[in-house]
Design a protein around this motif. Structure first.
Motif, PDB file in Angstrom:
ATOM      1  N   LEU A 112     -89.155  60.743  30.160  1.00 23.02           N
ATOM      2  CA  LEU A 112     -90.009  61.228  30.285  1.00 23.02           C
ATOM      3  C   LEU A 112     -90.162  60.513  32.254  1.00 23.02           C
ATOM      4  O   LEU A 112     -90.878  61.254  33.544  1.00 23.02           O
ATOM      5  N   VAL A 113     -91.471  59.701  31.698  1.00 19.31           N
ATOM      6  CA  VAL A 113     -92.317  58.948  32.747  1.00 19.31           C
ATOM      7  C   VAL A 113     -91.289  58.735  33.409  1.00 19.31           C
ATOM      8  O   VAL A 113     -91.479  59.065  35.361  1.00 19.31           O
ATOM      9  N   GLU A 114     -90.505  57.893  33.619  1.00 14.30           N
ATOM     10  CA  GLU A 114     -89.254  57.437  34.675  1.00 14.30           C
ATOM     11  C   GLU A 114     -88.657  58.056  35.474  1.00 14.30           C
ATOM     12  O   GLU A 114     -88.807  58.547  36.915  1.00 14.30           O
ATOM     13  N   HIS A 115     -88.274  59.983  35.332  1.00 16.92           N
ATOM     14  CA  HIS A 115     -87.962  61.024  35.370  1.00 16.92           C
ATOM     15  C   HIS A 115     -89.070  61.120  35.875  1.00 16.92           C
ATOM     16  O   HIS A 115     -88.598  61.677  37.771  1.00 16.92           O
ATOM     17  N   LEU A 116     -90.440  61.627  36.139  1.00 11.62           N
ATOM     18  CA  LEU A 116     -91.585  62.377  36.778  1.00 11.62           C
ATOM     19  C   LEU A 116     -91.261  61.217  38.684  1.00 11.62           C
ATOM     20  O   LEU A 116     -91.689  61.635  39.471  1.00 11.62           O
ATOM     21  N   HIS A 117     -91.301  60.074  37.772  1.00  9.12           N
ATOM     22  CA  HIS A 117     -91.442  58.836  39.355  1.00  9.12           C
ATOM     23  C   HIS A 117     -90.453  59.046  40.352  1.00  9.12           C
ATOM     24  O   HIS A 117     -91.008  59.016  41.376  1.00  9.12           O
ATOM     25  N   LYS A 118     -89.528  59.257  39.570  1.00 12.37           N
ATOM     26  CA  LYS A 118     -87.782  59.340  40.696  1.00 12.37           C
ATOM     27  C   LYS A 118     -88.270  60.557  41.493  1.00 12.37           C
ATOM     28  O   LYS A 118     -87.857  60.902  42.656  1.00 12.37           O
ATOM     29  N   LYS A 119     -88.784  61.810  40.343  1.00 18.21           N
ATOM     30  CA  LYS A 119     -88.966  63.356  41.436  1.00 18.21           C
ATOM     31  C   LYS A 119     -90.146  62.692  42.264  1.00 18.21           C
ATOM     32  O   LYS A 119     -90.097  63.349  43.198  1.00 18.21           O
ATOM     33  N   GLY A 120     -90.789  61.923  42.200  1.00 17.88           N
ATOM     34  CA  GLY A 120     -91.976  61.888  43.746  1.00 17.88           C
ATOM     35  C   GLY A 120     -93.160  61.648  43.414  1.00 17.88           C
ATOM     36  O   GLY A 120     -94.297  62.368  44.228  1.00 17.88           O
ATOM     37  N   VAL A 121     -93.639  61.927  42.339  1.00 14.62           N
ATOM     38  CA  VAL A 121     -95.044  62.541  41.418  1.00 14.62           C
ATOM     39  C   VAL A 121     -96.338  61.725  41.937  1.00 14.62           C
ATOM     40  O   VAL A 121     -95.592  60.634  42.744  1.00 14.62           O
ATOM     41  N   LYS A 125     -99.366  59.284  33.639  1.00 16.47           N
ATOM     42  CA  LYS A 125    -100.324  58.739  32.527  1.00 16.47           C
ATOM     43  C   LYS A 125     -99.380  59.518  31.488  1.00 16.47           C
ATOM     44  O   LYS A 125     -98.785  60.973  31.659  1.00 16.47           O
ATOM     45  N   THR A 126     -99.543  59.263  29.881  1.00 15.53           N
ATOM     46  CA  THR A 126     -99.389  59.981  28.788  1.00 15.53           C
ATOM     47  C   THR A 126    -100.179  60.106  28.424  1.00 15.53           C
ATOM     48  O   THR A 126    -100.693  59.139  27.902  1.00 15.53           O
ATOM     49  N   CYS A 127    -100.496  61.180  27.227  1.00 15.58           N
ATOM     50  CA  CYS A 127    -101.479  61.152  26.012  1.00 15.58           C
ATOM     51  C   CYS A 127    -100.813  61.859  24.993  1.00 15.58           C
ATOM     52  O   CYS A 127     -99.708  63.003  25.143  1.00 15.58           O
ATOM     53  N   THR A 128    -101.355  61.331  24.325  1.00 18.75           N
ATOM     54  CA  THR A 128    -100.561  61.797  22.741  1.00 18.75           C
ATOM     55  C   THR A 128    -101.187  61.658  21.596  1.00 18.75           C
ATOM     56  O   THR A 128    -102.340  61.126  21.180  1.00 18.75           O
ATOM     57  N   LEU A 129    -100.876  62.672  20.642  1.00 24.03           N
ATOM     58  CA  LEU A 129    -102.063  63.057  19.707  1.00 24.03           C
ATOM     59  C   LEU A 129    -102.461  62.011  18.287  1.00 24.03           C
ATOM     60  O   LEU A 129    -102.479  61.702  18.080  1.00 24.03           O
ATOM     61  N   LEU A 130    -100.542  61.695  18.116  1.00 26.52           N
ATOM     62  CA  LEU A 130    -100.442  60.655  17.206  1.00 26.52           C
ATOM     63  C   LEU A 130     -98.879  59.348  18.124  1.00 26.52           C
ATOM     64  O   LEU A 130     -98.114  59.812  18.545  1.00 26.52           O
ATOM     65  N   ASP A 131     -99.521  58.246  17.323  1.00 27.91           N
ATOM     66  CA  ASP A 131     -98.345  57.195  17.034  1.00 27.91           C
ATOM     67  C   ASP A 131     -98.326  56.614  16.093  1.00 27.91           C
ATOM     68  O   ASP A 131     -98.910  56.065  15.641  1.00 27.91           O
ATOM     69  N   LYS A 132     -96.631  56.355  16.861  1.00 28.60           N
ATOM     70  CA  LYS A 132     -96.273  55.740  14.970  1.00 28.60           C
ATOM     71  C   LYS A 132     -95.492  53.579  16.200  1.00 28.60           C
ATOM     72  O   LYS A 132     -94.697  53.740  15.858  1.00 28.60           O
ATOM     73  N   PRO A 133     -96.923  52.928  16.226  1.00 28.93           N
ATOM     74  CA  PRO A 133     -96.353  52.079  16.683  1.00 28.93           C
ATOM     75  C   PRO A 133     -94.898  51.002  16.249  1.00 28.93           C
ATOM     76  O   PRO A 133     -94.668  50.148  16.990  1.00 28.93           O
ATOM     77  N   SER A 134     -95.714  50.832  14.920  1.00 27.13           N
ATOM     78  CA  SER A 134     -93.957  50.510  14.209  1.00 27.13           C
ATOM     79  C   SER A 134     -92.668  50.902  14.580  1.00 27.13           C
ATOM     80  O   SER A 134     -91.865  50.120  14.184  1.00 27.13           O
ATOM     81  N   ARG A 135     -92.399  52.095  14.465  1.00 30.40           N
ATOM     82  CA  ARG A 135     -91.017  52.512  15.117  1.00 30.40           C
ATOM     83  C   ARG A 135     -90.691  52.495  16.440  1.00 30.40           C
ATOM     84  O   ARG A 135     -89.275  52.910  16.501  1.00 30.40           O
ATOM     85  N   ARG A 136     -91.446  51.897  17.609  1.00 27.23           N
ATOM     86  CA  ARG A 136     -90.947  51.395  18.905  1.00 27.23           C
ATOM     87  C   ARG A 136     -89.771  51.327  18.839  1.00 27.23           C
ATOM     88  O   ARG A 136     -89.326  50.252  18.404  1.00 27.23           O
TER      89      ARG A 136
END
Ligand code: IMP
Ligand code: MG
Length: 180
Positions: A112-121, A125-136
């Motif tokens: 999504l971030v890459e997509h939004l950059h390509k669109k020219g925003v 930035k990103t905000c998440t309620l939960l993060d599972k860093p061990s699954r990255r």
């Protein structure tokens, strides 16, 4: 607690506290922004976006995007489908903050971030309620994280299993996770 939920991982009270904390950070970081736009990622981040936006005392505009990767499974398919895109003519004038329910492999938000950059925003930035860093599976770090959680499949507060449990006011681990 409903009978399908084995354990509450993040209570309603904890969710309120983490929303207070993140809203303060956002308010501080964006106090000089010309135009802040929150992007609620449907459907899962609806409750979190709603809690956050009312706590941020800045002029905010709201948008929705829809992506899917899971379906009737507890593991991501790895294929991300964009069902609802962003349509605005002021992309280069606005600062966008994508609000997500949970980051797992990291594929959805990095795409999504890459997509939004390509669109020219102007910025994203990103905000998440939960993060599972061990699954990255891809190199991705959200800018704002409510709470890091261990590698359990979780439901509630927007998060679903096959469209069920989204309306619970807390985040919990369903029984079937332990029955496997
Ligand atoms: P990612 O692309 O692997 O980071 O997955 C992110 C998406 O997968 C989120 O937007 C959720 O919709 C879904 N997801 C990941 N983990 C869970 C979970 O534990 N419960 C419910 N949905 C999840
Ligand atoms: Mg989702």
């Amino acid at each position: 607690m409903i009978k399908d939920i084995e354990k509450i991982l993040v209570s309603e009270e904890q969710i309120n506290e983490l929303c207070d904390r993140i809203a303060k950070q956002i308010e501080n970081d964006y106090k000089d922004a010309k135009k802040l736009v929150l992007i609620c990622i449907l459907k899962g981040s609806l409750p979190f976006t709603a809690e956050l936006m009312k706590r941020i005392s800045l002029p905010i505009e709201l948008e929705f995007m829809k992506v899917s990767s899971y379906g009737a499974s507890t593991t991501s398919s790895g294929v991300i489908n964009l069902h609802l895109d962003l349509h605005r003519d002021d992309l280069s004038d606005a600062d966008f903050l994508v609000v997500e329910d949970i980051v797992d492999s990291g594929r959805t938000l990095s795409m999504l971030v890459e997509h939004l950059h390509k669109k020219g925003v102007r910025s994203v930035k990103t905000c998440t309620l939960l993060d599972k860093p061990s699954r990255r599976e891809v190199d991705f770090t959200p800018d704002y994280v409510g709470k890091e959680v261990p590698d359990y499949f979780v439901v509630g507060y927007g998060l679903d299993f096959d469209e069920k449990y989204r309306t619970l006011p807390y985040v919990g681990i369903p029984n079937f996770v332990f029955e496997k």
